[in-house]
Design a protein around this motif. Structure first.
Motif, PDB file in Angstrom:
ATOM      1  N   GLY A 157      59.582  -1.693  60.183  1.00 57.79           N
ATOM      2  CA  GLY A 157      60.625  -2.704  60.290  1.00 57.79           C
ATOM      3  C   GLY A 157      60.330  -3.735  61.358  1.00 57.79           C
ATOM      4  N   LEU A 158      59.736  -3.296  62.462  1.00 51.40           N
ATOM      5  CA  LEU A 158      59.375  -4.212  63.547  1.00 51.40           C
ATOM      6  C   LEU A 158      58.392  -5.265  63.048  1.00 51.40           C
ATOM      7  CD1 LEU A 158      59.674  -4.695  66.664  1.00 51.40           C
ATOM      8  CD2 LEU A 158      57.586  -3.335  66.914  1.00 51.40           C
ATOM      9  N   GLU A 159      57.400  -4.826  62.303  1.00 53.93           N
ATOM     10  CA  GLU A 159      56.421  -5.769  61.759  1.00 53.93           C
ATOM     11  C   GLU A 159      57.050  -6.671  60.702  1.00 53.93           C
ATOM     12  OE1 GLU A 159      52.273  -5.743  59.176  1.00 53.93           O
ATOM     13  OE2 GLU A 159      52.581  -4.177  60.693  1.00 53.93           O
ATOM     14  N   LEU A 160      57.893  -6.096  59.842  1.00 55.76           N
ATOM     15  CA  LEU A 160      58.541  -6.893  58.801  1.00 55.76           C
ATOM     16  C   LEU A 160      59.378  -8.018  59.402  1.00 55.76           C
ATOM     17  CD1 LEU A 160      59.856  -4.350  56.112  1.00 55.76           C
ATOM     18  CD2 LEU A 160      58.140  -6.140  55.771  1.00 55.76           C
ATOM     19  N   MET A 161      60.202  -7.690  60.385  1.00 58.25           N
ATOM     20  CA  MET A 161      61.075  -8.708  60.957  1.00 58.25           C
ATOM     21  C   MET A 161      60.264  -9.788  61.664  1.00 58.25           C
ATOM     22  SD  MET A 161      62.844  -6.808  64.301  1.00 58.25           S
ATOM     23  CE  MET A 161      63.787  -8.272  64.752  1.00 58.25           C
ATOM     24  N   ALA A 162      59.172  -9.384  62.310  1.00 55.71           N
ATOM     25  CA  ALA A 162      58.329 -10.360  62.997  1.00 55.71           C
ATOM     26  C   ALA A 162      57.642 -11.288  62.002  1.00 55.71           C
ATOM     27  CB  ALA A 162      57.296  -9.638  63.853  1.00 55.71           C
ATOM     28  N   ARG A 163      57.105 -10.730  60.938  1.00 51.01           N
ATOM     29  CA  ARG A 163      56.468 -11.554  59.902  1.00 51.01           C
ATOM     30  C   ARG A 163      57.469 -12.515  59.269  1.00 51.01           C
ATOM     31  NH1 ARG A 163      51.406 -10.205  58.063  1.00 51.01           N
ATOM     32  NH2 ARG A 163      50.518  -8.200  58.731  1.00 51.01           N
ATOM     33  N   ALA A 164      58.731 -12.068  59.175  1.00 49.25           N
ATOM     34  CA  ALA A 164      59.775 -12.893  58.562  1.00 49.25           C
ATOM     35  C   ALA A 164      60.291 -13.973  59.515  1.00 49.25           C
ATOM     36  CB  ALA A 164      60.930 -12.007  58.104  1.00 49.25           C
ATOM     37  N   GLY A 165      59.850 -13.959  60.774  1.00 56.22           N
ATOM     38  CA  GLY A 165      60.246 -14.988  61.722  1.00 56.22           C
ATOM     39  C   GLY A 165      61.422 -14.633  62.598  1.00 56.22           C
ATOM     40  N   PHE A 166      61.775 -13.353  62.667  1.00 56.08           N
ATOM     41  CA  PHE A 166      62.843 -12.902  63.560  1.00 56.08           C
ATOM     42  C   PHE A 166      62.211 -12.336  64.836  1.00 56.08           C
ATOM     43  CE2 PHE A 166      64.636 -12.392  59.254  1.00 56.08           C
ATOM     44  CZ  PHE A 166      65.784 -13.175  59.382  1.00 56.08           C
ATOM     45  N   ASP A 167      62.776 -12.673  65.970  1.00 55.74           N
ATOM     46  CA  ASP A 167      62.232 -12.245  67.252  1.00 55.74           C
ATOM     47  C   ASP A 167      62.256 -10.717  67.347  1.00 55.74           C
ATOM     48  OD1 ASP A 167      61.578 -11.731  69.903  1.00 55.74           O
ATOM     49  OD2 ASP A 167      62.826 -13.342  70.705  1.00 55.74           O
ATOM     50  N   PRO A 168      61.094 -10.060  67.354  1.00 54.25           N
ATOM     51  CA  PRO A 168      61.065  -8.595  67.358  1.00 54.25           C
ATOM     52  C   PRO A 168      61.629  -7.978  68.628  1.00 54.25           C
ATOM     53  CG  PRO A 168      58.869  -9.476  67.726  1.00 54.25           C
ATOM     54  CD  PRO A 168      59.742 -10.648  67.363  1.00 54.25           C
TER      55      PRO A 168
END
Length: 225
Positions: A157-168
């Motif tokens: 989830g950490l990687e997904l949110m970061a790839r999606a442009g959300f600040d991890p």
């Protein structure tokens, strides 16, 4: 089974009709699911916001996501909610539901039940199978994902949110909020199937540098409100 379980939940629980809340959560979910491999699910993900006080969310095989309005009081920013949705989608990517369904405990306890339900197409009515999909709390069966599964889903989830442009980095804030919301009323980690918030924060922090690289490289930064 994921599709049937989801359809069953939509009839048994209150579905939110609040346009703004639905658009907000849908925006976040869309950004996350764009980065799910087609080998996991290639179709359009279905999102439902349940108007329930539970601080919870889930994702199911077959492209289904459920978010409870109670979660909004703890995941107070779009990035924090993205961390939760990314985590739940991470369970699907890692096939944790499949692992739970095929574990020795489920085989020993529910093999005959499974066979009969599959034959009669009444899959959604089985609390055992719902629990295997990670929905144990909702149906009253305490069979949540293991600590190992939870930790693995956190990092996916950490990687997904970061790839999606959300600040991890907001994932850490999320678990700080979770700890406050629980009032630190947690049992010892060895007696729990979920890691303590402090453990999750530590694991996320250890993997933050790599996640920040994905975040910096993200071509879009969602503005879901």
């Amino acid at each position: 089974m994921g599709e049937q379980a989801f359809d069953s939940m939509k009839t048994q629980q209150s579905v939110s009709n609040k346009v703004v809340a639905n658009q907000y959560v849908q925006c976040i979910a869309n950004a996350i699911t764009q980065h799910v491999p087609n080998s996991v699910f290639a179709g359009e993900w279905e999102l439902v916001v349940f108007d329930e006080p539970q601080v919870n969310a889930f994702a199911l095989p077959g492209g289904k996501i459920g978010v409870y309005t109670g979660l909004m009081g703890v995941a107070t920013t779009q990035a924090q909610l993205a961390a939760v949705i990314g985590h739940e989608v991470g369970h699907v990517i890692a096939e944790h539901g499949n692992e739970r369904m095929s574990s020795s405990a489920l085989i020993n306890v529910g093999l005959e039940v499974t066979n009969q339900l599959l034959k009669t197409n009444q899959i959604a009515s089985s609390s055992l199978l719902m629990a295997g999909l990670g929905l144990g709390v909702q149906v009253g069966v305490q069979l949540p994902f293991s600590r190992t599964h939870e930790s693995e889903a956190d990092l996916i989830g950490l990687e997904l949110m970061a790839r999606a442009g959300f600040d991890p980095r907001e994932s850490v804030t999320l678990w700080e909020n979770m700890a406050k919301a629980s009032g630190d009323n947690r049992q010892a980690e060895l007696l729990s199937t979920h890691p303590l918030p402090a453990t999750r924060i530590s694991n996320l922090s250890k993997n933050m540098d790599n996640a920040m690289l994905f975040y910096i490289a993200a071509t879009t930064k969602p503005k879901c409100g």
